[in-house]
Design a protein around this motif. Structure first.
Motif, PDB file in Angstrom:
ATOM      1  N   SER A   1       0.688  -1.292  -0.022  1.00  0.00           N
ATOM      2  CA  SER A   1      -0.008   0.104   0.069  1.00  0.00           C
ATOM      3  C   SER A   1       0.900   1.373  -0.150  1.00  0.00           C
ATOM      4  CB  SER A   1      -0.938  -0.059   1.415  1.00  0.00           C
ATOM      5  OG  SER A   1      -1.706   1.124   1.188  1.00  0.00           O
ATOM      6  N   ILE A   2       1.962   1.194   0.735  1.00  0.00           N
ATOM      7  CA  ILE A   2       2.892   2.293   0.889  1.00  0.00           C
ATOM      8  C   ILE A   2       3.465   2.535  -0.285  1.00  0.00           C
ATOM      9  CG2 ILE A   2       5.046   3.156   1.992  1.00  0.00           C
ATOM     10  CD1 ILE A   2       3.797   1.798   4.587  1.00  0.00           C
ATOM     11  N   VAL A   3       4.171   1.526  -1.069  1.00  0.00           N
ATOM     12  CA  VAL A   3       4.779   1.638  -2.438  1.00  0.00           C
ATOM     13  C   VAL A   3       3.775   2.065  -3.431  1.00  0.00           C
ATOM     14  CG1 VAL A   3       6.001   0.507  -4.080  1.00  0.00           C
ATOM     15  CG2 VAL A   3       6.556  -0.074  -1.800  1.00  0.00           C
ATOM     16  N   GLN A   4       2.748   1.591  -3.373  1.00  0.00           N
ATOM     17  CA  GLN A   4       1.618   1.733  -4.520  1.00  0.00           C
ATOM     18  C   GLN A   4       1.281   3.574  -4.410  1.00  0.00           C
ATOM     19  OE1 GLN A   4      -2.092   2.589  -3.863  1.00  0.00           O
ATOM     20  NE2 GLN A   4      -2.139   3.061  -6.198  1.00  0.00           N
ATOM     21  N   LYS A   5       1.114   4.108  -2.846  1.00  0.00           N
ATOM     22  CA  LYS A   5       0.942   5.438  -2.717  1.00  0.00           C
ATOM     23  C   LYS A   5       1.914   6.220  -3.327  1.00  0.00           C
ATOM     24  CE  LYS A   5      -1.211   8.968  -1.175  1.00  0.00           C
ATOM     25  NZ  LYS A   5      -2.577   9.554  -1.369  1.00  0.00           N
TER      26      LYS A   5
ATOM     27  N   SER B   1       1.589   6.274  -7.216  1.00  0.00           N
ATOM     28  CA  SER B   1       0.630   6.971  -7.793  1.00  0.00           C
ATOM     29  C   SER B   1       0.446   8.503  -7.488  1.00  0.00           C
ATOM     30  CB  SER B   1      -0.588   6.275  -7.275  1.00  0.00           C
ATOM     31  OG  SER B   1      -0.676   6.588  -6.044  1.00  0.00           O
ATOM     32  N   SER B   2       1.176   8.820  -6.596  1.00  0.00           N
ATOM     33  CA  SER B   2       1.118  10.278  -6.120  1.00  0.00           C
ATOM     34  C   SER B   2       2.240  10.951  -6.858  1.00  0.00           C
ATOM     35  CB  SER B   2       1.347  10.723  -4.811  1.00  0.00           C
ATOM     36  OG  SER B   2       1.655  11.894  -4.465  1.00  0.00           O
ATOM     37  N   PRO B   3       1.815  12.144  -7.519  1.00  0.00           N
ATOM     38  CA  PRO B   3       2.794  13.004  -8.350  1.00  0.00           C
ATOM     39  C   PRO B   3       3.719  13.543  -7.791  1.00  0.00           C
ATOM     40  CG  PRO B   3       0.458  13.758  -8.956  1.00  0.00           C
ATOM     41  CD  PRO B   3       0.342  12.594  -7.928  1.00  0.00           C
ATOM     42  N   ASN B   4       3.251  14.041  -6.191  1.00  0.00           N
ATOM     43  CA  ASN B   4       4.144  14.638  -5.394  1.00  0.00           C
ATOM     44  C   ASN B   4       5.243  13.646  -4.638  1.00  0.00           C
ATOM     45  OD1 ASN B   4       2.959  17.099  -5.663  1.00  0.00           O
ATOM     46  ND2 ASN B   4       1.654  16.723  -3.949  1.00  0.00           N
ATOM     47  N   LEU B   5       4.929  12.493  -4.549  1.00  0.00           N
ATOM     48  CA  LEU B   5       5.721  11.342  -3.761  1.00  0.00           C
ATOM     49  C   LEU B   5       6.550  10.426  -4.793  1.00  0.00           C
ATOM     50  CD1 LEU B   5       3.286  10.231  -1.137  1.00  0.00           C
ATOM     51  CD2 LEU B   5       4.985  11.926  -0.696  1.00  0.00           C
ATOM     52  N   LYS B   6       6.035  10.620  -6.056  1.00  0.00           N
ATOM     53  CA  LYS B   6       6.551   9.543  -6.943  1.00  0.00           C
ATOM     54  C   LYS B   6       8.305   9.752  -7.120  1.00  0.00           C
ATOM     55  CE  LYS B   6       5.851   7.342 -11.683  1.00  0.00           C
ATOM     56  NZ  LYS B   6       4.704   6.773 -11.660  1.00  0.00           N
ATOM     57  N   ARG B   7       8.668  10.761  -7.078  1.00  0.00           N
ATOM     58  CA  ARG B   7      10.283  10.941  -6.899  1.00  0.00           C
ATOM     59  C   ARG B   7      11.044  10.225  -5.779  1.00  0.00           C
ATOM     60  NH1 ARG B   7       9.373  16.797  -5.356  1.00  0.00           N
ATOM     61  NH2 ARG B   7       9.503  17.038  -3.103  1.00  0.00           N
ATOM     62  N   PHE B   8      10.109   9.687  -4.696  1.00  0.00           N
ATOM     63  CA  PHE B   8      10.767   9.085  -3.806  1.00  0.00           C
ATOM     64  C   PHE B   8      10.629   7.666  -3.819  1.00  0.00           C
ATOM     65  CE2 PHE B   8       9.492  13.425  -1.643  1.00  0.00           C
ATOM     66  CZ  PHE B   8      10.963  13.653  -1.514  1.00  0.00           C
ATOM     67  N   LEU B   9       9.948   7.297  -4.694  1.00  0.00           N
ATOM     68  CA  LEU B   9       9.559   5.988  -4.861  1.00  0.00           C
ATOM     69  C   LEU B   9      10.795   4.875  -5.009  1.00  0.00           C
ATOM     70  CD1 LEU B   9       7.267   3.577  -5.441  1.00  0.00           C
ATOM     71  CD2 LEU B   9       7.556   3.886  -7.733  1.00  0.00           C
ATOM     72  N   ASP B  10      11.964   5.248  -5.826  1.00  0.00           N
ATOM     73  CA  ASP B  10      13.005   4.457  -5.808  1.00  0.00           C
ATOM     74  C   ASP B  10      13.856   4.248  -4.350  1.00  0.00           C
ATOM     75  OD1 ASP B  10      12.975   3.889  -8.418  1.00  0.00           O
ATOM     76  OD2 ASP B  10      14.180   5.360  -9.137  1.00  0.00           O
TER      77      ASP B  10
ATOM     78  N   VAL C   1      12.300   4.641  -1.294  1.00  0.00           N
ATOM     79  CA  VAL C   1      11.125   3.739  -0.585  1.00  0.00           C
ATOM     80  C   VAL C   1      11.456   2.412  -0.891  1.00  0.00           C
ATOM     81  CG1 VAL C   1       8.701   3.245  -0.051  1.00  0.00           C
ATOM     82  CG2 VAL C   1       9.834   5.822  -0.159  1.00  0.00           C
ATOM     83  N   GLU C   2      11.547   2.003  -2.270  1.00  0.00           N
ATOM     84  CA  GLU C   2      11.395   0.387  -2.498  1.00  0.00           C
ATOM     85  C   GLU C   2      12.869   0.223  -2.192  1.00  0.00           C
ATOM     86  OE1 GLU C   2      10.451   0.790  -6.714  1.00  0.00           O
ATOM     87  OE2 GLU C   2       8.782   0.003  -6.228  1.00  0.00           O
ATOM     88  N   PHE C   3      14.042   0.897  -2.304  1.00  0.00           N
ATOM     89  CA  PHE C   3      15.348   0.631  -1.709  1.00  0.00           C
ATOM     90  C   PHE C   3      15.452   0.218  -0.313  1.00  0.00           C
ATOM     91  CE2 PHE C   3      19.282   2.029   0.205  1.00  0.00           C
ATOM     92  CZ  PHE C   3      20.190   1.233  -0.309  1.00  0.00           C
ATOM     93  N   LYS C   4      14.829   1.116   0.499  1.00  0.00           N
ATOM     94  CA  LYS C   4      14.823   1.140   1.886  1.00  0.00           C
ATOM     95  C   LYS C   4      13.966  -0.250   2.291  1.00  0.00           C
ATOM     96  CE  LYS C   4      15.710   3.451   4.968  1.00  0.00           C
ATOM     97  NZ  LYS C   4      15.228   4.404   5.809  1.00  0.00           N
ATOM     98  N   PHE C   5      12.724  -0.490   1.855  1.00  0.00           N
ATOM     99  CA  PHE C   5      12.004  -1.654   2.137  1.00  0.00           C
ATOM    100  C   PHE C   5      12.739  -3.005   1.572  1.00  0.00           C
ATOM    101  CE2 PHE C   5       7.743   0.781   2.371  1.00  0.00           C
ATOM    102  CZ  PHE C   5       7.791   0.654   3.530  1.00  0.00           C
ATOM    103  N   GLY C   6      13.352  -2.954   0.497  1.00  0.00           N
ATOM    104  CA  GLY C   6      13.928  -4.218  -0.222  1.00  0.00           C
ATOM    105  C   GLY C   6      15.203  -4.430   0.821  1.00  0.00           C
ATOM    106  N   THR C   7      16.094  -3.441   1.292  1.00  0.00           N
ATOM    107  CA  THR C   7      17.206  -3.773   1.900  1.00  0.00           C
ATOM    108  C   THR C   7      17.179  -3.788   3.309  1.00  0.00           C
ATOM    109  OG1 THR C   7      17.846  -1.672   2.183  1.00  0.00           O
ATOM    110  CG2 THR C   7      18.551  -2.811   0.122  1.00  0.00           C
ATOM    111  N   GLY C   8      16.075  -2.916   3.960  1.00  0.00           N
ATOM    112  CA  GLY C   8      16.097  -2.973   5.533  1.00  0.00           C
ATOM    113  C   GLY C   8      16.932  -1.975   6.163  1.00  0.00           C
TER     114      GLY C   8
ATOM    115  N   ILE D   1      17.307  -5.751  -4.981  1.00  0.00           N
ATOM    116  CA  ILE D   1      16.409  -4.913  -4.293  1.00  0.00           C
ATOM    117  C   ILE D   1      14.797  -5.163  -4.847  1.00  0.00           C
ATOM    118  CG2 ILE D   1      15.682  -2.346  -4.164  1.00  0.00           C
ATOM    119  CD1 ILE D   1      18.441  -1.578  -4.808  1.00  0.00           C
ATOM    120  N   GLY D   2      14.311  -5.634  -3.868  1.00  0.00           N
ATOM    121  CA  GLY D   2      12.708  -6.156  -4.068  1.00  0.00           C
ATOM    122  C   GLY D   2      12.802  -7.046  -5.093  1.00  0.00           C
ATOM    123  N   LYS D   3      12.200  -6.901  -6.135  1.00  0.00           N
ATOM    124  CA  LYS D   3      11.929  -8.029  -7.345  1.00  0.00           C
ATOM    125  C   LYS D   3      12.984  -7.818  -8.422  1.00  0.00           C
ATOM    126  CE  LYS D   3       7.154  -7.337  -6.289  1.00  0.00           C
ATOM    127  NZ  LYS D   3       5.743  -6.591  -6.794  1.00  0.00           N
ATOM    128  N   SER D   4      13.905  -7.010  -8.401  1.00  0.00           N
ATOM    129  CA  SER D   4      14.781  -7.098  -9.605  1.00  0.00           C
ATOM    130  C   SER D   4      16.272  -6.742  -8.985  1.00  0.00           C
ATOM    131  CB  SER D   4      14.210  -5.945 -10.364  1.00  0.00           C
ATOM    132  OG  SER D   4      14.308  -4.798  -9.963  1.00  0.00           O
TER     133      SER D   4
END
Length: 172
Positions: free
Chosen positions: A116-120, A123-132, A134-141, A164-167
């Motif tokens: 849900s957090i990654v999806q948010k 999908s958000s124009p203001n948050l999209k630049r932080f997606l990588d 966020v995924e990096f942090k979740f993927g590595t811990g 990192i995550g799925k790839s």
């Protein structure tokens, strides 16, 4: 001999052996000793007096139980030093304990919450630049400080990919 006198001598002895930040703990305790045990002689400090001192420190709103525990350890060390110097006979601080609640472990996100957090973020124009990130942090811990300190030079020459995550992502 007075409690304040022995503690002052102990602090003076320790002053040459400890770091300034540690010395500040001794000085802070020195104030409490002078207030709570001001007229007491070392011989008159029994385990019940030591427990009252502990209870007084616990009732001081500015001190947490873990800090009070540290201060009791310092008092015990003072008495042990006094015994070695033949200033004191018994150590009333030996059995004085402070109950400290264990630190609560963090409650990690569930897989559904992470998705849900990654999806948010995606999908958000203001948050999209932080997606990588966020995924990096979740993927590595990694903790935030660890991630902020990470540099390319920290990768060895044999390292060419990191999961990192799925790839697989190229990092070095």
């Amino acid at each position: 001999m007075s409690v304040c006198g022995v503690f002052d001598q102990f602090v003076e002895y320790k002053r040459r052996k400890i770091e300034p930040a540690t010395l500040a703990k001794y000085r802070g305790l020195q104030k409490h000793v002078s207030v709570f045990l001001k007229n007491k002689t070392c011989v008159s400090v029994s385990e019940s007096v030591a427990e009252k001192f502990r209870d007084g420190l616990l009732s001081a709103r500015s001190l947490k139980p873990v800090t009070v525990g540290e201060r009791i350890v310092l008092m015990k060390a003072c008495w042990e030093w006094g015994q070695k110097k033949k200033l004191l006979v018994e150590n009333p601080w030996e059995e004085v304990k402070v109950s400290v609640l264990p630190k609560q472990r963090p409650d990690p996100f569930t897989l559904k919450e992470i998705e849900s957090i990654v999806q948010k973020f995606g999908s958000s124009p203001n948050l999209k630049r932080f997606l990588d990130y966020v995924e990096f942090k979740f993927g590595t811990g990694l903790r935030t400080g660890e991630a902020a300190a990470l540099r390319w030079r920290h990768c060895s020459s044999e390292c060419d990919r990191i999961w990192i995550g799925k790839s697989l992502s190229r990092v070095c």
